[in-house]
Scaffold this motif. Structure first.
Motif, PDB file in Angstrom:
ATOM      1  N   GLY A 236      45.797  40.377  35.278  1.00  0.00           N
ATOM      2  CA  GLY A 236      44.730  41.362  35.164  1.00  0.00           C
ATOM      3  C   GLY A 236      44.347  41.934  36.519  1.00  0.00           C
ATOM      4  N   ARG A 237      43.670  43.077  36.491  1.00  0.00           N
ATOM      5  CA  ARG A 237      43.258  43.726  37.741  1.00  0.00           C
ATOM      6  C   ARG A 237      42.017  43.076  38.350  1.00  0.00           C
ATOM      7  N   ASP A 238      41.403  42.124  37.631  1.00  0.00           N
ATOM      8  CA  ASP A 238      40.180  41.508  38.139  1.00  0.00           C
ATOM      9  C   ASP A 238      40.418  40.669  39.390  1.00  0.00           C
TER      10      ASP A 238
ATOM     11  N   GLY B 205      46.095  34.841  34.250  1.00  0.00           N
ATOM     12  CA  GLY B 205      45.084  35.214  35.230  1.00  0.00           C
ATOM     13  C   GLY B 205      44.547  34.010  35.970  1.00  0.00           C
TER      14      GLY B 205
ATOM     15  N   ILE C  34      49.936  43.063  40.142  1.00  0.00           N
ATOM     16  CA  ILE C  34      48.469  43.091  40.147  1.00  0.00           C
ATOM     17  C   ILE C  34      47.937  44.505  39.964  1.00  0.00           C
TER      18      ILE C  34
ATOM     19  N   ALA D 213      48.822  45.624  36.516  1.00  0.00           N
ATOM     20  CA  ALA D 213      48.475  44.645  35.481  1.00  0.00           C
ATOM     21  C   ALA D 213      49.697  44.327  34.618  1.00  0.00           C
TER      22      ALA D 213
END
Length: 313
Positions: free
Chosen positions: A97-99, A231, A283, A286
């Motif tokens: 995920g981009r988090d 993640g 990353i 995603a």
């Protein structure tokens, strides 16, 4: 030689068991004291899983084996990405995920800072303070973000409301005793092997010790892959690499001056940076780390080890 190998194996086992006990005890103690779970994960758990690298590096710095300490961290960061992410990807493709993008960018910045400091030729007091200063800024930012995004206790691995105070105390005591003992055995055995074989402390640190101290991350990442929590796996790797570069080497540098081996500038530092940059497409887009990419990462790590052995770097 057999006795030295026994010390290395015994040291690794002690580090793994003691590190696990320390993390469990610290997590449950922190939660009982009312500290936010996410904050515990970013501080106590991150420190606990990086404790083997910390103890090995500090012990090596004090024993005037700076090459072993530096090789341990650089090699561990390479192993964390190519081996620790590559192997679990063979079990299950890991979603990304981009988090994690912000922390990943900070990790790249830490890698560049570490390489810049390396060109001073050593890690002494002022270089150590620079790294620890950068680590402090990262932790302040992480704590600020952590306080805004709390996680329930049952979401933190190792949290168990049923564990009482006596058991927590036992975990902490055994963890604190086992880590320095394991580090002492590992460094003593690895240094003796290096001398017997006529190879450098740095080579032993980049290979045997680096892989050994990355075993906790490997085990955790394999379990995350089995549970399809990509993640979580990537977050553990990014956090561990940040701790290694800034906190561990910064702390070890306060206990003794560590000189960078010349061969590290020819290969290892650049492999570490390159391995870190390999994660960028996954990353930012995603994109999942598939089995095919897992094979690519493992082959890259095998190739790196082959070059190390062939050159004796």
């Amino acid at each position: 030689m057999l006795l030295d190998l026994g010390m290395v194996v015994g040291g690794l086992v002690a580090l793994l068991l003691a590190g696990d006990l320390l993390v469990k005890g610290a997590v449950n103690l922190s939660l009982r004291l009312g500290i936010p779970a996410l904050l515990v994960g970013m501080t106590v758990v991150a420190f606990g899983t990086s404790a083997p690298e910390l103890l090995v590096s500090v012990r090596a710095a004090m024993a005037d084996a700076g090459g072993l300490a530096l090789g341990n961290v650089v090699g561990s960061n390479i192993a964390n990405i190519l081996l620790v992410l590559g192997a679990p990807a063979l079990i299950s493709a890991m979603a990304v995920g981009r988090d994690i993008a912000r922390d990943y960018a900070i990790m790249i910045g830490a890698s560049v800072l570490f390489i810049a400091v390396a060109f001073t030729g050593q890690i002494g007091t002022w270089q150590a303070l620079v790294l620890l200063g950068a680590f402090t800024l990262f932790m302040v930012d992480s704590i600020r973000r952590g306080l805004k995004a709390r996680v329930e206790p049952d979401e933190l691995e190792g949290a168990d409301p049923g564990i009482g105070w006596p058991k927590i105390a036992i975990f902490l005591v055994l963890g604190c005793i086992g880590l320095p003992l394991g580090a002492n055995f590992l460094v003593t055995g690895a240094t003796a092997i290096a001398r017997d074989l006529g190879v450098s402390d740095a080579l032993i640190g980049l290979t045997l010790v680096a892989v050994g101290t990355s075993l906790p991350e490997l085990a955790a990442t394999v379990m995350a892959a089995i549970r399809r929590e990509g993640g979580v796996a990537l977050g553990n790797i990014v956090g561990s690499n940040l701790f290694n570069l800034l906190f561990i080497i910064g702390t070890a540098g306060l206990f003794g001056t560590m000189t960078f081996p010349p061969e590290m500038f020819r290969l290892d530092l650049w492999v570490m940076l390159g391995a870190s940059l390999v994660l960028a497409p996954f990353i930012w887009r995603a994109a999942p780390i598939t089995r095919v990419w897992g094979v690519v990462l493992l082959l890259a790590y095998a190739g790196y080890l082959w070059v190390l052995v062939q050159t004796g770097a």
